[in-house]
Enzyme design. Structure first.
Site: not given
Length: 367
Positions: A231, A228, A119
């Site tokens: 968001k 995948k 991240k």
């Protein structure tokens, strides 16, 4: 708590998409209904985790409420006393136990967490030019300046979420298994030092064996079906959100990436786009109450040569699913949700505070 505990939750920020719904929320609701006779089901809304990465804080409260409403629209039985629906932030013991656990956690342990590294890397990729990215020192300076401590040590808060309630089973995806192993490590470390403070969750292998297929299929992005559905997709073209207009979702399906082979087959490696659409079609049919398996859907459409016709079938049924789900969402009883949250939070505060007091006593904060 009177029965063994299963604990699970879905982060409460941004719009929830059909990948979240079919891959997490619906399997959680189904699991809760099937296992609540033998387990206490702690279904919590991890709202404190929601801003480990930057968000629009003006929308967070509504997102938390939406999370509870979506569970209800997905069929969560609010009158089941063995199912506890609660907000993490309404149980102060989560934050205090996390601080205590922080003080027994090594900096190196958190530095090795792959989710933090991944991240952080995505964050600096979005903030820096290609020339700047080649300067490793500048990249790390950007992380140190802009990436929060909350993102760095949120596995400790996750451990507190689990250990406060003596949860044995925690359904996690592959990206969270490292955090579950850390939870086991910190629990065992504290138990060795202070005695039997915590129930240690089952190892990852036993978790997967216990939950089996409860964790659902991983729906892929419509534009890039090798990753995948997420968001964080800035364009939104590859993601179908639960709040999308049905016709907008219809257009996204019709524009989905396929291949040049010209024949419908389930082949994740060579035809990921078509395979993804076959899975989506199966899931929306199951949600509509149809007794159909992925194998049956594959058998029905294998060999079909007109991709446009196949996409239209999927698009029509996805649009119908969204229309039906949005009608269920609009019909949820808001007062029933509020009553459930408040009663669960009263009960969970009692359980969490008992665990916290035991830990506080062990570390010398209480007699």
């Amino acid at each position: 708590m009177s029965k063994p505990v299963i604990l699970t939750g879905v982060r409460a920020n941004n719009d929830i998409h059909i990948g979240n719904y079919f891959g997490a929320i619906l399997p959680i609701v189904d699991m809760a209904k099937r296992r609540s006779a033998d387990f206490d089901i702690n279904l919590f809304i991890p709202d404190l985790h929601s801003f480990t990465t930057p968000i629009d804080h003006s929308k967070l409260y509504d997102s938390i409420r939406s999370n509870a409403r979506i569970y209800t629209a997905a069929g969560l039985p609010l009158d089941n006393q063995a199912i506890h629906l609660y907000r993490q932030s309404r149980i102060p013991a989560h934050s205090e136990l996390a601080w205590i656990l922080d003080c027994f956690t090594g900096f190196g342990e958190m530095s090795r967490m792959t989710q933090f590294k991944d991240k952080s890397r995505k964050f600096i990729d979005s903030k820096m030019s290609e020339d700047e990215l080649t300067n490793e020192q500048k990249a790390w300076d950007t992380i140190h300046t802009n990436v929060s401590v909350g993102l760095f040590n949120y596995p400790v808060l996750m451990a507190a979420d689990i250990l406060l309630y003596s949860a044995s089973y925690v359904p996690v995806g592959d990206d969270q298994t490292q955090h579950l192993e850390f939870t086991r490590d910190i629990a065992e470390r504290m138990n060795r030092k202070f005695g039997d403070l915590f129930v240690v969750p089952k190892p990852v292998a036993q978790q997967h064996q216990f939950f089996g297929n409860d964790q659902g299929l991983r729906i892929k992005d419509l534009v890039n079906p090798t990753k995948k559905m997420s968001k964080s997709d800035d364009s939104g073209k590859g993601v179908i959100f639960l709040g999308d207009e049905p016709q907008a979702a219809h257009k996204k399906i019709m524009s989905a990436t396929t291949d040049s082979l010209g024949k419908v087959q389930y082949d994740r490696e060579n035809q990921p786009g078509i395979s993804n659409l076959l899975e989506i079609l199966t899931l929306v049919r199951q949600d509509a109450g149809k007794d159909v398996s992925l194998e049956q859907t594959i058998s029905q459409y294998t060999g079909m040569e007109r991709y446009g016709d196949f996409k239209r079938i999927v698009a029509d049924e996805v649009a119908e699913f969204l229309a039906n789900f949005q009608a269920r969402l609009a019909a949820v009883d808001e007062q029933a949700i509020e009553d459930k949250l408040e009663s669960s939070e009263r009960d969970m505060n009692l359980v969490a505070n008992e665990t916290l007091h035991r830990v506080q006593t062990a570390v010398g904060l209480r007699r």
